[in-house]
Design a protein around this motif. Structure first.
Motif, short mmCIF file in Angstrom:
data_model
loop_
_atom_site.label_atom_id
_atom_site.label_comp_id
_atom_site.label_asym_id
_atom_site.label_seq_id
_atom_site.Cartn_x
_atom_site.Cartn_y
_atom_site.Cartn_z
N LEU A 2 0.85 -1.19 0.00
CA LEU A 2 0.00 0.00 0.00
C LEU A 2 0.88 1.23 0.00
CD1 LEU A 2 -2.81 1.42 0.37
CD2 LEU A 2 -2.40 1.26 2.84
N SER A 62 0.24 5.50 0.01
CA SER A 62 -0.78 6.53 0.12
C SER A 62 -0.15 7.87 0.47
CB SER A 62 -1.79 6.15 1.21
OG SER A 62 -2.72 7.19 1.41
N VAL A 116 -3.35 6.92 6.77
CA VAL A 116 -4.07 5.65 6.66
C VAL A 116 -4.62 5.30 8.05
CG1 VAL A 116 -3.81 3.18 6.16
CG2 VAL A 116 -2.63 4.88 4.75
N THR A 117 -5.91 5.05 8.11
CA THR A 117 -6.51 4.70 9.40
C THR A 117 -6.03 3.34 9.85
OG1 THR A 117 -8.44 3.60 8.45
CG2 THR A 117 -8.62 5.99 8.82
N GLY A 172 -7.80 1.02 11.03
CA GLY A 172 -8.76 0.03 10.52
C GLY A 172 -8.43 -0.41 9.11
N LYS A 173 -8.09 0.54 8.25
CA LYS A 173 -7.74 0.21 6.87
C LYS A 173 -6.44 -0.61 6.84
CE LYS A 173 -6.78 2.15 2.33
NZ LYS A 173 -6.82 3.33 1.47
N LEU A 174 -5.44 -0.20 7.61
CA LEU A 174 -4.16 -0.90 7.65
C LEU A 174 -4.34 -2.34 8.14
CD1 LEU A 174 -1.04 -1.04 7.56
CD2 LEU A 174 -1.06 -0.06 9.87
N GLY A 222 -7.09 -4.11 8.35
CA GLY A 222 -7.96 -4.87 7.44
C GLY A 222 -7.19 -5.40 6.25
N LEU A 223 -6.33 -4.57 5.69
CA LEU A 223 -5.51 -4.99 4.55
C LEU A 223 -4.57 -6.13 4.95
CD1 LEU A 223 -4.56 -4.53 1.62
CD2 LEU A 223 -3.00 -2.79 2.50
#
Length: 119
Positions: free
Chosen positions: A91, A93, A97-98, A100-102, A104-105
């Motif tokens: 990733l 960006s 980056v939240t 949660g996003k980190l 989750g990925l």
């Protein structure tokens, strides 16, 4: 056969490597960097659980090799980079980056799924 052995050896070596979050920022990106660091600091248990190493690289001559290695554009004030255990970029960006996003990925990655099954 050699290829299969090489893949097996690579899998063994990369399993010991931490995942890395690399934060690159210029003076203009200092506030985004602070926000990103604060967001991750609030989730240290999750960071440790996923074996994530966080490193920061302010724009400077001393850090030029890291900026070059990861092909970070110095015209961007902030770049978040997630590197997987295999050493590949997962990733990139220019925004914060939240957690949660980190997470989750990472949790969707095959190697992470195997880690969870083992525990």
């Amino acid at each position: 056969m050699k290829t299969l052995l090489a893949l097996f050896m690579m899998a063994l070596l990369t399993a010991d490597q931490p995942r890395r979050v690399l934060l690159f920022y210029t003076e203009n990106g200092l506030e985004k960097w602070k926000s990103q660091v604060k967001a991750l600091e609030g989730h240290q248990k999750d960071v440790r659980e996923r074996d994530i190493e966080v490193k920061s690289f302010p724009f400077s001559k001393a850090n030029a090799s890291e900026w070059d290695k990861w092909e970070i554009d110095s015209t961007n004030s902030f770049t978040f980079l997630l590197i997987g255990r295999d050493g590949g970029e997962k990733l990139k960006s220019s925004e914060v980056v939240t957690p949660g996003k980190l997470f989750g990925l990472i949790d969707a990655m095959p190697m992470r799924k195997q880690e969870v099954k083992k525990n």
